[in-house]
Design a protein around this motif. Structure first.
Motif, PDB file in Angstrom:
ATOM      1  N   UNK A 332       1.557   4.232 -17.563  1.00  0.00           N
ATOM      2  CA  UNK A 332       3.000   4.350 -17.828  1.00  0.00           C
ATOM      3  C   UNK A 332       3.778   3.110 -17.389  1.00  0.00           C
ATOM      4  N   UNK A 333       3.075   2.020 -17.056  1.00  0.00           N
ATOM      5  CA  UNK A 333       3.773   0.863 -16.479  1.00  0.00           C
ATOM      6  C   UNK A 333       4.790   0.240 -17.432  1.00  0.00           C
ATOM      7  N   UNK A 334       4.578   0.374 -18.725  1.00  0.00           N
ATOM      8  CA  UNK A 334       5.527  -0.191 -19.690  1.00  0.00           C
ATOM      9  C   UNK A 334       6.643   0.781 -20.040  1.00  0.00           C
ATOM     10  N   UNK A 335       6.506   2.041 -19.636  1.00  0.00           N
ATOM     11  CA  UNK A 335       7.527   3.054 -19.938  1.00  0.00           C
ATOM     12  C   UNK A 335       8.505   3.257 -18.788  1.00  0.00           C
ATOM     13  N   UNK A 336       8.029   3.126 -17.560  1.00  0.00           N
ATOM     14  CA  UNK A 336       8.863   3.385 -16.386  1.00  0.00           C
ATOM     15  C   UNK A 336      10.119   2.514 -16.306  1.00  0.00           C
ATOM     16  N   UNK A 337      10.041   1.213 -16.623  1.00  0.00           N
ATOM     17  CA  UNK A 337      11.233   0.360 -16.433  1.00  0.00           C
ATOM     18  C   UNK A 337      12.489   0.858 -17.119  1.00  0.00           C
ATOM     19  N   UNK A 338      12.358   1.515 -18.266  1.00  0.00           N
ATOM     20  CA  UNK A 338      13.547   1.986 -18.978  1.00  0.00           C
ATOM     21  C   UNK A 338      14.275   3.092 -18.234  1.00  0.00           C
ATOM     22  N   UNK A 339      13.605   3.735 -17.272  1.00  0.00           N
ATOM     23  CA  UNK A 339      14.247   4.778 -16.482  1.00  0.00           C
ATOM     24  C   UNK A 339      15.192   4.194 -15.441  1.00  0.00           C
ATOM     25  N   UNK A 340      15.024   2.905 -15.122  1.00  0.00           N
ATOM     26  CA  UNK A 340      15.760   2.314 -14.009  1.00  0.00           C
ATOM     27  C   UNK A 340      16.806   1.282 -14.420  1.00  0.00           C
ATOM     28  N   UNK A 341      16.678   0.711 -15.595  1.00  0.00           N
ATOM     29  CA  UNK A 341      17.614  -0.342 -15.977  1.00  0.00           C
ATOM     30  C   UNK A 341      17.655  -0.507 -17.484  1.00  0.00           C
ATOM     31  N   UNK A 342      18.786  -1.007 -17.982  1.00  0.00           N
ATOM     32  CA  UNK A 342      18.928  -1.333 -19.407  1.00  0.00           C
ATOM     33  C   UNK A 342      18.761  -2.834 -19.650  1.00  0.00           C
ATOM     34  N   UNK A 343      18.589  -3.617 -18.589  1.00  0.00           N
ATOM     35  CA  UNK A 343      18.447  -5.064 -18.688  1.00  0.00           C
ATOM     36  C   UNK A 343      17.029  -5.403 -19.151  1.00  0.00           C
ATOM     37  N   UNK A 344      16.869  -6.010 -20.338  1.00  0.00           N
ATOM     38  CA  UNK A 344      15.512  -6.309 -20.832  1.00  0.00           C
ATOM     39  C   UNK A 344      14.751  -7.288 -19.951  1.00  0.00           C
ATOM     40  N   UNK A 345      15.449  -8.208 -19.286  1.00  0.00           N
ATOM     41  CA  UNK A 345      14.775  -9.167 -18.408  1.00  0.00           C
ATOM     42  C   UNK A 345      14.170  -8.455 -17.201  1.00  0.00           C
ATOM     43  N   UNK A 346      14.927  -7.523 -16.627  1.00  0.00           N
ATOM     44  CA  UNK A 346      14.426  -6.760 -15.483  1.00  0.00           C
ATOM     45  C   UNK A 346      13.269  -5.865 -15.918  1.00  0.00           C
ATOM     46  N   UNK A 347      13.391  -5.281 -17.088  1.00  0.00           N
ATOM     47  CA  UNK A 347      12.316  -4.421 -17.590  1.00  0.00           C
ATOM     48  C   UNK A 347      11.003  -5.182 -17.724  1.00  0.00           C
ATOM     49  N   UNK A 348      11.067  -6.379 -18.282  1.00  0.00           N
ATOM     50  CA  UNK A 348       9.853  -7.165 -18.474  1.00  0.00           C
ATOM     51  C   UNK A 348       9.196  -7.550 -17.162  1.00  0.00           C
ATOM     52  N   UNK A 349      10.009  -7.998 -16.201  1.00  0.00           N
ATOM     53  CA  UNK A 349       9.469  -8.394 -14.901  1.00  0.00           C
ATOM     54  C   UNK A 349       8.899  -7.194 -14.155  1.00  0.00           C
ATOM     55  N   UNK A 350       9.577  -6.059 -14.245  1.00  0.00           N
ATOM     56  CA  UNK A 350       9.127  -4.857 -13.562  1.00  0.00           C
ATOM     57  C   UNK A 350       7.811  -4.352 -14.140  1.00  0.00           C
ATOM     58  N   UNK A 351       7.689  -4.383 -15.454  1.00  0.00           N
ATOM     59  CA  UNK A 351       6.457  -3.931 -16.091  1.00  0.00           C
ATOM     60  C   UNK A 351       5.258  -4.746 -15.612  1.00  0.00           C
ATOM     61  N   UNK A 352       5.441  -6.061 -15.486  1.00  0.00           N
ATOM     62  CA  UNK A 352       4.360  -6.921 -15.019  1.00  0.00           C
ATOM     63  C   UNK A 352       4.003  -6.617 -13.564  1.00  0.00           C
ATOM     64  N   UNK A 353       5.015  -6.403 -12.723  1.00  0.00           N
ATOM     65  CA  UNK A 353       4.769  -6.123 -11.310  1.00  0.00           C
ATOM     66  C   UNK A 353       4.011  -4.813 -11.130  1.00  0.00           C
ATOM     67  N   UNK A 354       4.317  -3.819 -11.959  1.00  0.00           N
ATOM     68  CA  UNK A 354       3.686  -2.511 -11.807  1.00  0.00           C
ATOM     69  C   UNK A 354       2.195  -2.551 -12.093  1.00  0.00           C
ATOM     70  N   UNK A 355       1.745  -3.497 -12.898  1.00  0.00           N
ATOM     71  CA  UNK A 355       0.304  -3.639 -13.141  1.00  0.00           C
ATOM     72  C   UNK A 355      -0.406  -4.010 -11.844  1.00  0.00           C
ATOM     73  N   UNK A 356       0.172  -4.941 -11.099  1.00  0.00           N
ATOM     74  CA  UNK A 356      -0.428  -5.354  -9.827  1.00  0.00           C
ATOM     75  C   UNK A 356      -0.381  -4.207  -8.824  1.00  0.00           C
ATOM     76  N   UNK A 357       0.742  -3.494  -8.786  1.00  0.00           N
ATOM     77  CA  UNK A 357       0.862  -2.344  -7.893  1.00  0.00           C
ATOM     78  C   UNK A 357      -0.245  -1.334  -8.180  1.00  0.00           C
ATOM     79  N   UNK A 358      -0.494  -1.081  -9.449  1.00  0.00           N
ATOM     80  CA  UNK A 358      -1.513  -0.102  -9.842  1.00  0.00           C
ATOM     81  C   UNK A 358      -2.911  -0.534  -9.408  1.00  0.00           C
ATOM     82  N   UNK A 359      -3.249  -1.801  -9.617  1.00  0.00           N
ATOM     83  CA  UNK A 359      -4.587  -2.293  -9.286  1.00  0.00           C
ATOM     84  C   UNK A 359      -4.866  -2.267  -7.787  1.00  0.00           C
TER      85      UNK A 359
END
Length: 451
Positions: A332-359
């Motif tokens: 769900x790492x690419x879906x979660x960011x939309x729950x927290x912000x409407x800023x596409x730049x923040x969404x992209x950075x957050x999605x990438x960070x969540x991959x590392x968090x998961x691993x």
């Protein structure tokens, strides 16, 4: 394996689940406070979300440096229970609760008065600092309740009761969401409304937990009056865990400081990623809570073999649970960011960070469980030294990210935040190495009603 061994392991597994499942549900409520705040505040704007990142890092640090009120109390109380002294266990718990009242009041005043300078120390933007100072100044009023809840929860866990903290957490989380929605959107109070909602919810949790603790103390004949000498001893006992926690919080604060230096978009995405990491950490920490309670009780009863067997089982479970949580987050790492912000730049950075968090979750599972075992064993001095050494080893890594910030940002915010989280995962790997070395020996497994 004999039938007796199978039965003993089955009983041990039941004890772990009996403590861990309610602890899991209660523990995830705390980061859910922040997840709810992040989701509600994130839709007000990027500056508000970045401000929440700074304020929440400061607030959590101010409260969680005293986490020994829960962890140390669990160890002391569970050892007394293992040795057969319920009155002694509750007496120690009451002393810890009075200590929480004093520490909470003093910390609340300091944080409220120094709110803006504390927030400015992160180097965030002017707009983000304004929102951060507002949130922190109000939230400081809830620090006494936070510390009292920590202490009362520690006592109940030591008594092998993780269900009561669960009830308090569910009630607190539910009221927090309702109050925040009402105050932030309904009354239009903005980020200040979120802070007030959390303060009210935390106060209600503390009142409920103390009420249950008082009932236990009266039944056991333990005094409710503060005894200066015993309260002082409780404070001195907690010093090693305080040092351990200060070093840990320093690592988390340095990481937030590095994120702030990268700009509002990386800071906002780091705030949400850190909150998700905390949510998963508290989920894994449920096994650590079981480890604290069962290790303390077993060592209090003089049963080192039971403590070691429980450790082996819980470490194995911790790694597997971490793997499952990591896979779920990857899905769900690419879906979660939309729950927290409407800023596409923040969404992209957050999605990438969540991959590392998961691993990094299987590694986190190992670290949190062994940390719980050693806390339950009362191995505070070693934990303090190991965490201080980990901080020393981590600082150069964080400094490297800070020093190469412009170069990383030139490659995009997702790249910068990903590198930051890879470095943070290296901190967890360092910590795991220290724990592996310690748990192999016998120095931590000291028996008796007191270490």
């Amino acid at each position: 394996m004999s039938r007796g061994d199978v039965g003993a392991r089955s009983a041990q597994s039941r004890d772990i689940l009996r403590l861990a499942i309610p602890a899991f549900l209660a523990l995830v409520a705390e980061p859910l406070f922040l997840l709810a705040d992040s989701a509600i505040i994130g839709h007000l704007g990027t500056a508000q979300l970045a401000g929440l990142g700074v304020a929440s890092a400061t607030l959590i640090t101010a409260a969680n440096i005293f986490v020994f009120l829960a962890y140390g109390t669990t160890s002391i109380v569970s050892r007394q229970i293992g040795a057969g002294s319920e009155r002694g266990a509750l007496g120690a718990g009451i002393d810890g609760t009075w200590l929480a009242v004093g520490l909470g009041a003093a910390t609340s005043v300091v944080v409220a008065l120094a709110a803006e300078p504390l927030c400015r120390a992160f180097g965030a933007s002017h707009d983000a600092i304004g929102y951060a100072a507002t949130y922190l100044r109000i939230s400081a009023l809830g620090i006494p309740a936070m510390l009292v809840a920590l202490a009362a929860t520690g006592v109940l866990r030591g008594l092998q009761d993780t269900r009561t903290p669960l009830v308090a957490s569910v009630a607190g989380f539910s009221s927090n969401i309702g109050l925040n929605l009402l105050l932030v959107y309904g009354l239009g109070w903005g980020i200040a409304g979120s802070a007030w909602g959390t303060v009210i919810a935390q106060t209600g949790m503390a009142i409920g937990l103390v009420t249950v603790l008082v009932r236990h103390a009266r039944r056991a004949g333990a005094t409710l009056r503060p005894h200066p000498g015993r309260v002082l001893r409780a404070a001195l006992t907690g010093i090693p865990l305080l040092v351990r926690t200060l070093a840990l919080r320093a690592i988390l604060l340095v990481t937030t400081w590095v994120a702030a230096g990268l700009g509002d978009v990386p800071l906002a995405s780091h705030q949400v990623a850190a909150t998700v990491w905390s949510f998963l950490a508290f989920a894994l920490d449920a096994l650590a809570i079981a480890a604290q309670a069962l290790t303390g009780k077993a060592l209090g009863a003089g049963d080192v073999e039971a403590a070691r067997n429980a450790t082996t089982t819980m470490v194995r479970w911790g790694i597997w649970v971490g793997a499952v949580l990591g896979l779920a987050l990857l899905a769900v790492h690419s879906l979660l960011p939309s729950l927290f912000t409407t800023d596409p730049a923040v969404r992209g950075a957050l999605s990438a960070a969540l991959v590392v968090v998961a691993l990094g979750q299987p590694l986190a599972g190992y670290v949190f469980v062994v940390d719980g075992v050693l806390i339950g064993a009362g191995d505070g001095r070693w934990l303090a030294g190991a965490m201080a050494a980990t901080l020393v080893l981590y600082l150069p890594l964080a400094g490297w990210v800070h020093g190469t910030g412009d170069e990383l940002l030139a490659q995009g915010a997702p790249r910068a935040v990903t590198v930051l989280w890879v470095v943070f995962t290296a901190f967890m790997a360092i910590r795991a190495c220290f724990f592996w070395w310690r748990i192999r020996g016998d120095a931590w497994a000291v028996t008796g009603a007191a270490r």
